[in-house]
Design a protein around this motif. Structure first.
Motif, PDB file in Angstrom:
ATOM      1  N   MET A   9      47.803  -2.260   0.384  1.00  0.00           N
ATOM      2  CA  MET A   9      48.142  -3.404   1.228  1.00  0.00           C
ATOM      3  C   MET A   9      48.029  -3.008   2.689  1.00  0.00           C
ATOM      4  O   MET A   9      48.384  -1.900   3.074  1.00  0.00           O
ATOM      5  CB  MET A   9      49.562  -3.888   0.930  1.00  0.00           C
ATOM      6  CG  MET A   9      49.989  -5.094   1.749  1.00  0.00           C
ATOM      7  SD  MET A   9      48.865  -6.516   1.709  1.00  0.00           S
ATOM      8  CE  MET A   9      48.910  -7.002   0.004  1.00  0.00           C
ATOM      9  N   TRP A  14      49.365  -8.814   5.172  1.00  0.00           N
ATOM     10  CA  TRP A  14      50.541  -9.384   4.516  1.00  0.00           C
ATOM     11  C   TRP A  14      51.327 -10.261   5.479  1.00  0.00           C
ATOM     12  O   TRP A  14      51.792 -11.333   5.105  1.00  0.00           O
ATOM     13  CB  TRP A  14      51.410  -8.255   3.963  1.00  0.00           C
ATOM     14  CG  TRP A  14      52.577  -8.717   3.157  1.00  0.00           C
ATOM     15  CD1 TRP A  14      53.894  -8.583   3.471  1.00  0.00           C
ATOM     16  CD2 TRP A  14      52.549  -9.412   1.904  1.00  0.00           C
ATOM     17  NE1 TRP A  14      54.681  -9.124   2.492  1.00  0.00           N
ATOM     18  CE2 TRP A  14      53.884  -9.651   1.514  1.00  0.00           C
ATOM     19  CE3 TRP A  14      51.526  -9.856   1.080  1.00  0.00           C
ATOM     20  CZ2 TRP A  14      54.222 -10.307   0.343  1.00  0.00           C
ATOM     21  CZ3 TRP A  14      51.865 -10.500  -0.103  1.00  0.00           C
ATOM     22  CH2 TRP A  14      53.193 -10.729  -0.455  1.00  0.00           C
ATOM     23  N   GLU A  15      51.464  -9.820   6.726  1.00  0.00           N
ATOM     24  CA  GLU A  15      52.202 -10.600   7.716  1.00  0.00           C
ATOM     25  C   GLU A  15      51.462 -11.865   8.127  1.00  0.00           C
ATOM     26  O   GLU A  15      52.070 -12.807   8.624  1.00  0.00           O
ATOM     27  CB  GLU A  15      52.514  -9.737   8.931  1.00  0.00           C
ATOM     28  CG  GLU A  15      53.540  -8.654   8.630  1.00  0.00           C
ATOM     29  CD  GLU A  15      53.735  -7.678   9.768  1.00  0.00           C
ATOM     30  OE1 GLU A  15      53.308  -7.972  10.905  1.00  0.00           O
ATOM     31  OE2 GLU A  15      54.315  -6.614   9.504  1.00  0.00           O
ATOM     32  N   VAL A  17      49.923 -13.949   6.077  1.00  0.00           N
ATOM     33  CA  VAL A  17      49.967 -15.011   5.071  1.00  0.00           C
ATOM     34  C   VAL A  17      51.304 -15.749   5.145  1.00  0.00           C
ATOM     35  O   VAL A  17      52.313 -15.192   5.574  1.00  0.00           O
ATOM     36  CB  VAL A  17      49.715 -14.473   3.644  1.00  0.00           C
ATOM     37  CG1 VAL A  17      48.343 -13.836   3.537  1.00  0.00           C
ATOM     38  CG2 VAL A  17      50.795 -13.519   3.202  1.00  0.00           C
ATOM     39  N   SER A  18      51.286 -16.991   4.733  1.00  0.00           N
ATOM     40  CA  SER A  18      52.493 -17.829   4.795  1.00  0.00           C
ATOM     41  C   SER A  18      53.508 -17.397   3.734  1.00  0.00           C
ATOM     42  O   SER A  18      53.178 -16.686   2.778  1.00  0.00           O
ATOM     43  CB  SER A  18      52.118 -19.299   4.574  1.00  0.00           C
ATOM     44  OG  SER A  18      51.734 -19.496   3.220  1.00  0.00           O
ATOM     45  N   GLU A  19      54.717 -17.883   3.886  1.00  0.00           N
ATOM     46  CA  GLU A  19      55.760 -17.602   2.900  1.00  0.00           C
ATOM     47  C   GLU A  19      55.367 -18.156   1.532  1.00  0.00           C
ATOM     48  O   GLU A  19      55.593 -17.515   0.505  1.00  0.00           O
ATOM     49  CB  GLU A  19      57.100 -18.178   3.348  1.00  0.00           C
ATOM     50  CG  GLU A  19      58.243 -17.818   2.407  1.00  0.00           C
ATOM     51  CD  GLU A  19      59.594 -18.278   2.907  1.00  0.00           C
ATOM     52  OE1 GLU A  19      60.528 -18.285   2.087  1.00  0.00           O
ATOM     53  OE2 GLU A  19      59.725 -18.651   4.086  1.00  0.00           O
ATOM     54  N   GLN A  21      52.317 -18.453   0.406  1.00  0.00           N
ATOM     55  CA  GLN A  21      51.300 -17.552  -0.142  1.00  0.00           C
ATOM     56  C   GLN A  21      51.942 -16.275  -0.683  1.00  0.00           C
ATOM     57  O   GLN A  21      51.543 -15.773  -1.730  1.00  0.00           O
ATOM     58  CB  GLN A  21      50.261 -17.215   0.923  1.00  0.00           C
ATOM     59  CG  GLN A  21      49.356 -18.384   1.267  1.00  0.00           C
ATOM     60  CD  GLN A  21      48.494 -18.097   2.484  1.00  0.00           C
ATOM     61  OE1 GLN A  21      49.000 -17.689   3.533  1.00  0.00           O
ATOM     62  NE2 GLN A  21      47.203 -18.323   2.347  1.00  0.00           N
ATOM     63  N   ARG A  22      52.932 -15.750   0.018  1.00  0.00           N
ATOM     64  CA  ARG A  22      53.636 -14.549  -0.464  1.00  0.00           C
ATOM     65  C   ARG A  22      54.326 -14.845  -1.793  1.00  0.00           C
ATOM     66  O   ARG A  22      54.262 -14.044  -2.731  1.00  0.00           O
ATOM     67  CB  ARG A  22      54.671 -14.085   0.560  1.00  0.00           C
ATOM     68  CG  ARG A  22      54.075 -13.484   1.790  1.00  0.00           C
ATOM     69  CD  ARG A  22      55.156 -13.049   2.735  1.00  0.00           C
ATOM     70  NE  ARG A  22      54.560 -12.692   4.013  1.00  0.00           N
ATOM     71  CZ  ARG A  22      55.248 -12.255   5.046  1.00  0.00           C
ATOM     72  NH1 ARG A  22      56.553 -12.123   4.962  1.00  0.00           N
ATOM     73  NH2 ARG A  22      54.627 -11.952   6.161  1.00  0.00           N
ATOM     74  N   ASN A  23      54.996 -15.995  -1.852  1.00  0.00           N
ATOM     75  CA  ASN A  23      55.674 -16.368  -3.093  1.00  0.00           C
ATOM     76  C   ASN A  23      54.687 -16.518  -4.240  1.00  0.00           C
ATOM     77  O   ASN A  23      54.987 -16.172  -5.382  1.00  0.00           O
ATOM     78  CB  ASN A  23      56.490 -17.651  -2.901  1.00  0.00           C
ATOM     79  CG  ASN A  23      57.706 -17.420  -2.029  1.00  0.00           C
ATOM     80  OD1 ASN A  23      58.217 -16.304  -1.930  1.00  0.00           O
ATOM     81  ND2 ASN A  23      58.174 -18.468  -1.373  1.00  0.00           N
ATOM     82  N   VAL A  25      51.882 -14.800  -4.531  1.00  0.00           N
ATOM     83  CA  VAL A  25      51.524 -13.433  -4.925  1.00  0.00           C
ATOM     84  C   VAL A  25      52.574 -12.887  -5.891  1.00  0.00           C
ATOM     85  O   VAL A  25      52.250 -12.342  -6.949  1.00  0.00           O
ATOM     86  CB  VAL A  25      51.371 -12.507  -3.690  1.00  0.00           C
ATOM     87  CG1 VAL A  25      51.299 -11.040  -4.100  1.00  0.00           C
ATOM     88  CG2 VAL A  25      50.126 -12.897  -2.894  1.00  0.00           C
ATOM     89  N   PHE A  26      53.858 -13.054  -5.551  1.00  0.00           N
ATOM     90  CA  PHE A  26      54.929 -12.566  -6.426  1.00  0.00           C
ATOM     91  C   PHE A  26      54.888 -13.265  -7.782  1.00  0.00           C
ATOM     92  O   PHE A  26      55.026 -12.624  -8.832  1.00  0.00           O
ATOM     93  CB  PHE A  26      56.293 -12.746  -5.767  1.00  0.00           C
ATOM     94  CG  PHE A  26      56.475 -11.932  -4.517  1.00  0.00           C
ATOM     95  CD1 PHE A  26      56.055 -10.611  -4.442  1.00  0.00           C
ATOM     96  CD2 PHE A  26      57.058 -12.490  -3.392  1.00  0.00           C
ATOM     97  CE1 PHE A  26      56.225  -9.856  -3.286  1.00  0.00           C
ATOM     98  CE2 PHE A  26      57.232 -11.759  -2.230  1.00  0.00           C
ATOM     99  CZ  PHE A  26      56.813 -10.431  -2.175  1.00  0.00           C
ATOM    100  N   ASP A 101      46.947  -9.421  -5.408  1.00  0.00           N
ATOM    101  CA  ASP A 101      46.617  -8.675  -4.187  1.00  0.00           C
ATOM    102  C   ASP A 101      45.116  -8.442  -4.030  1.00  0.00           C
ATOM    103  O   ASP A 101      44.644  -8.162  -2.930  1.00  0.00           O
ATOM    104  CB  ASP A 101      47.334  -7.327  -4.192  1.00  0.00           C
ATOM    105  CG  ASP A 101      48.831  -7.475  -4.357  1.00  0.00           C
ATOM    106  OD1 ASP A 101      49.570  -7.180  -3.411  1.00  0.00           O
ATOM    107  OD2 ASP A 101      49.274  -7.909  -5.438  1.00  0.00           O
TER     108      ASP A 101
END
Length: 120
Positions: A9, A14-15, A17-19, A21-23, A25-26, A101
Motif C-alpha cells: 500500500m 490510501w489517503e 480515496v473516500s471513506e 471507498q475504504r469501507n 475495500v474492507f 487492494d
C-alpha cells in the motif's frame, strides 16, 4: 501449491480515496476471506501495523543494532498477506486479482519453497 499473496500500500493512495471507498475495500476483504475459506484455499492471513511501528535489526561484527522504522525508504510498504493453497499459479493470480487492494496498488504472488528448494 502454497502461495503468499503480498499486499502493498502507498499511504498517499490510501489517503486519496473516500471513506466509502475504504469501507468497500474492507468489505471486499471480508468477501475474499469468505470465498477462499469456502473453497478450502485459505491457509492464513494477517494485516501488518504501519512500518513506523516496526524495528529493523542488523548484526555487524557481533554488534546488534536495532533501528526504529523500516530499513528502506519507499512509497509503498508491505501491509498484509494471504497464504493460499491452490492448484496452480494461474489460480493464485486469479485470487490475487480479487483482493480489493489490487485496484489501488498491487498484489505480489510468491510461491513457497520447501527446504530442498523445490516449489511446495
Amino acid at each position: 501449491m502454497k502461495y503468499m499473496l503480498q499486499i502493498y500500500m502507498n499511504p498517499a493512495v490510501w489517503e486519496s480515496v473516500s471513506e466509502d471507498q475504504r469501507n468497500e475495500v474492507f468489505a471486499g476483504h471480508g468477501r475474499f476471506i469468505k470465498l477462499i475459506t469456502e473453497s478450502g484455499e485459505m491457509v492464513g492471513t494477517e494485516a501488518l501495523a504501519d512500518p513506523s511501528a516496526g524495528v529493523t535489526v542488523r548484526v555487524r561484527g557481533g554488534v546488534v543494532t536495532p533501528t526504529d522504522g523500516p530499513y528502506a525508504e519507499a512509497k509503498e510498504f508491505f501491509c498484509g498477506y494471504y497464504v493460499v493453497d491452490c492448484e496452480s499459479r494461474e489460480r493464485a493470480v486469479e485470487l490475487a486479482a480479487l483482493i480489493p487492494d489490487a485496484a489501488l496498488t498491487g498484489i505480489e504472488v510468491r510461491p513457497f519453497l520447501d527446504t530442498s528448494g523445490a516449489d511446495v
